[in-house]
Structure formats: C-alpha cells, structure tokens
Motif scaffolding. Structure first.
Motif, PDB file in Angstrom:
ATOM      1  N   TRP A   1      -9.505   3.832   0.683  1.00  0.00           N
ATOM      2  CA  TRP A   1     -10.586   3.121   1.354  1.00  0.00           C
ATOM      3  C   TRP A   1     -10.853   1.785   0.648  1.00  0.00           C
ATOM      4  N   LYS A   2     -10.859   1.807  -0.690  1.00  0.00           N
ATOM      5  CA  LYS A   2     -11.086   0.572  -1.448  1.00  0.00           C
ATOM      6  C   LYS A   2      -9.973  -0.429  -1.200  1.00  0.00           C
ATOM      7  N   VAL A   3      -8.726   0.041  -1.235  1.00  0.00           N
ATOM      8  CA  VAL A   3      -7.589  -0.848  -0.998  1.00  0.00           C
ATOM      9  C   VAL A   3      -7.657  -1.419   0.413  1.00  0.00           C
TER      10      VAL A   3
ATOM     11  N   SER B   1     -10.277  -1.744   2.370  1.00  0.00           N
ATOM     12  CA  SER B   1     -11.437  -2.611   2.600  1.00  0.00           C
ATOM     13  C   SER B   1     -11.210  -4.022   2.046  1.00  0.00           C
ATOM     14  N   ARG B   2     -10.301  -4.141   1.076  1.00  0.00           N
ATOM     15  CA  ARG B   2      -9.963  -5.470   0.565  1.00  0.00           C
ATOM     16  C   ARG B   2      -9.117  -6.246   1.569  1.00  0.00           C
TER      17      ARG B   2
ATOM     18  N   HIS C   1     -10.850   7.791  -1.495  1.00  0.00           N
ATOM     19  CA  HIS C   1     -11.695   6.711  -2.005  1.00  0.00           C
ATOM     20  C   HIS C   1     -10.828   5.524  -2.422  1.00  0.00           C
ATOM     21  N   TYR C   2      -9.744   5.810  -3.111  1.00  0.00           N
ATOM     22  CA  TYR C   2      -8.808   4.760  -3.534  1.00  0.00           C
ATOM     23  C   TYR C   2      -8.250   4.023  -2.308  1.00  0.00           C
TER      24      TYR C   2
ATOM     25  N   THR D   1       0.834  -1.198   0.000  1.00  0.00           N
ATOM     26  CA  THR D   1       0.000   0.000   0.000  1.00  0.00           C
ATOM     27  C   THR D   1       0.869   1.249   0.000  1.00  0.00           C
TER      28      THR D   1
END
Length: 176
Positions: free
Chosen positions: A123-125, A127-128, A120-121, A79
C-alpha cells in the motif's frame, strides 16, 4: 466478482495500483480462499492445505511456465521485482511452519501478521505512485467504466456464485 470489486474501488477513488495489488489479487484468489475456509470449517483441513499448496504450484509452475513457453515474460516493474523475494520468503516460512506436521493457531497468526505487513508495504509503495510500468499494465487490465450500482450488482452476484461453487467443490472433493 473481480470486475465488480475493481470497478467499485475505481469509482470510490482508489488508485489503479492499489486496486491491482490488493483487490484484484484477493479477488482472483477468492475461490481458493473460500474453498480452503469451507474445507477447514467442515473438518477437512487436509483439503484446505492441499488447495492452497496446489494452487500455488499451479499458478507458479503451470501458468507462469506455460505462458513463458508461449511468450517470453519481461518484468519491467520495480514493484514486482521487489516482491519476488517476498513470495520466496513466504513459501519458505510456510514450509518451516508445517515441518512439525501441523499448521496450528500460532502458525496462522504468524502468517496473518505477515500478510498485513506485506499489504501495508504494498500500500505504501503503491500510494507513492512510483511504478508507472505496473500502473499502466494494471490500467489496461481493469474492466471498462461501470456505474457504481452495476459494480455492486456484479460484486454481489460474483460473491454468491463463488460461495455456491466453493461449497459444491468441497462437497465433491470430500465425497470423492
């Protein structure tokens, strides 16, 4: 402030990675955010811009540089490796936006839009849950278990302290 916010988010079921990437990130930047907002609102935009730029120089140059001199920094998180180009890109974009000698309304909108896109990016990473290395590091850094009431109390006390300290700093800087 950060301990209260992180504990409250944890008690509300927010993932460790999301807490680390957003709440702790914003919490540790809260002094700069408040100082810049108060300076700009008080008619001192140079202080606001200088604070933001100086803070980034100190964080990247002084803190990372001094830490790397003392102990080599190993980055095992995918990340963080993906976010380095974002940091460089935002820095370059900010430089381009102030080349005309002004950071205006539309420049601010561009930067805010970019902030929401990056959040947003992230958060998506997060949440995975794919980055166990970063999640483990963040878990070790989060404060110990804290009741929701105590977390709210520390959050409020920290915010009040930040507001008072930020206002005092702006008064002092303007006075100097």
């Amino acid at each position: 402030f950060v301990a209260g916010a992180a504990a409250l988010a944890h008690n509300l079921g927010v993932s460790t990675l999301v807490i680390g990437l957003t709440i702790v990130g914003f919490g540790t930047s809260a002094p700069e955010i408040l100082v810049s907002a108060m300076a700009a609102a008080g008619g001192n935009p140079g202080l606001a811009i200088g604070n933001a730029i100086g803070s980034n120089i100190a964080n990247i140059g002084l803190i990372l540089g001094l830490t790397a001199v003392v102990v080599p920094l190993t980055i095992g998180s995918k990340t963080l490796q993906r976010e380095y180009p974002i940091v460089i890109g935002v820095t370059l974009l900010s430089f381009l936006l102030v080349l005309d000698g002004e950071l205006g309304f539309y420049d601010g909108l561009i930067l805010l839009l970019l902030l929401f896109v990056v959040l947003h990016y992230m958060w998506k990473v997060a949440s995975r849950g794919a980055d166990e290395v970063l999640a483990a590091e963040l878990e070790a850094e989060l404060p110990e278990e804290m009741s929701t009431g105590k977390a709210v109390m520390w959050l409020i006390l920290g915010l009040v302290g930040l507001l008072i300290a930020s206002k005092t700093l702006v008064w002092g800087a303007v006075g100097i």
